[in-house]
Design a protein around this motif. Sequence first.
Motif, PDB file in Angstrom:
ATOM      1  N   LEU A 165     -48.580   6.337 -36.427  1.00 29.84           N
ATOM      2  CA  LEU A 165     -47.692   5.993 -35.325  1.00 29.84           C
ATOM      3  C   LEU A 165     -46.569   7.016 -35.183  1.00 29.84           C
ATOM      4  N   PRO A 166     -46.081   7.212 -33.962  1.00 29.85           N
ATOM      5  CA  PRO A 166     -44.837   7.963 -33.823  1.00 29.85           C
ATOM      6  C   PRO A 166     -43.719   7.138 -34.463  1.00 29.85           C
ATOM      7  N   PHE A 167     -42.740   7.801 -35.042  1.00 27.90           N
ATOM      8  CA  PHE A 167     -41.685   7.079 -35.738  1.00 27.90           C
ATOM      9  C   PHE A 167     -40.860   6.238 -34.769  1.00 27.90           C
ATOM     10  N   SER A 168     -40.652   4.993 -35.160  1.00 30.25           N
ATOM     11  CA  SER A 168     -39.779   4.062 -34.462  1.00 30.25           C
ATOM     12  C   SER A 168     -39.011   3.330 -35.547  1.00 30.25           C
ATOM     13  N   ALA A 169     -37.697   3.282 -35.426  1.00 32.91           N
ATOM     14  CA  ALA A 169     -36.878   2.607 -36.434  1.00 32.91           C
ATOM     15  C   ALA A 169     -37.272   1.137 -36.566  1.00 32.91           C
ATOM     16  N   VAL A 170     -37.595   0.506 -35.448  1.00 33.56           N
ATOM     17  CA  VAL A 170     -37.976  -0.914 -35.463  1.00 33.56           C
ATOM     18  C   VAL A 170     -39.305  -1.103 -36.199  1.00 33.56           C
ATOM     19  N   ALA A 171     -40.315  -0.291 -35.865  1.00 37.62           N
ATOM     20  CA  ALA A 171     -41.623  -0.406 -36.520  1.00 37.62           C
ATOM     21  C   ALA A 171     -41.531  -0.049 -38.000  1.00 37.62           C
ATOM     22  N   PHE A 197     -45.921   7.254 -40.345  1.00 43.08           N
ATOM     23  CA  PHE A 197     -45.000   7.446 -39.230  1.00 43.08           C
ATOM     24  C   PHE A 197     -44.709   8.934 -39.106  1.00 43.08           C
ATOM     25  N   LEU A 206     -42.257  11.526 -37.792  1.00 49.07           N
ATOM     26  CA  LEU A 206     -40.853  11.636 -37.402  1.00 49.07           C
ATOM     27  C   LEU A 206     -40.595  13.063 -36.921  1.00 49.07           C
ATOM     28  N   GLN A 232     -35.670  13.583 -33.234  1.00 53.67           N
ATOM     29  CA  GLN A 232     -35.180  12.359 -33.871  1.00 53.67           C
ATOM     30  C   GLN A 232     -34.237  12.689 -35.026  1.00 53.67           C
TER      31      GLN A 232
END
Length: 132
Positions: free
Chosen positions: A29-35, A80, A82, A87
């Motif tokens: 996945l692309p990095f997402s703080a929530v995920a 992830f 990042l 970012q």
Amino acid sequence: MRRKQFILAALAALAGLIAAPQARAATELPFSAVAFAAAQKAGKPILVDVWASWCPTCARQAPILKTLAADPANAELTIFRLDFDAQREMVHVLGARMQSTLIAFHGMTETARSVGDTQAGSIAALVASCQK
């Protein structure tokens, strides 16, 4: 009669192929703080790949990570990606000082980190560290 047996055998074989379990691969996945926070809270094995599109070391790491992601032994792993340039805040939060940083977590716990590593064996060991 032979034709009927052949058709039944072919259908049975086809059903076996359709029903055969597929080998699972790691989630990328692309990095997402929530995920990322959700994966940590769930106690998942996680690999954060701090990369940059212009980075030659990142380019050498990519096929190694792809091979590890496809390995059924890493099916529970979430990777992830990042973006080092886009970012920057999360790069700073995770304490990555440069691109080509790989950070392994098991849930909330960081288990290993490497910078600039392009050796398949040591990257595999880093990934294995978060699955214990």
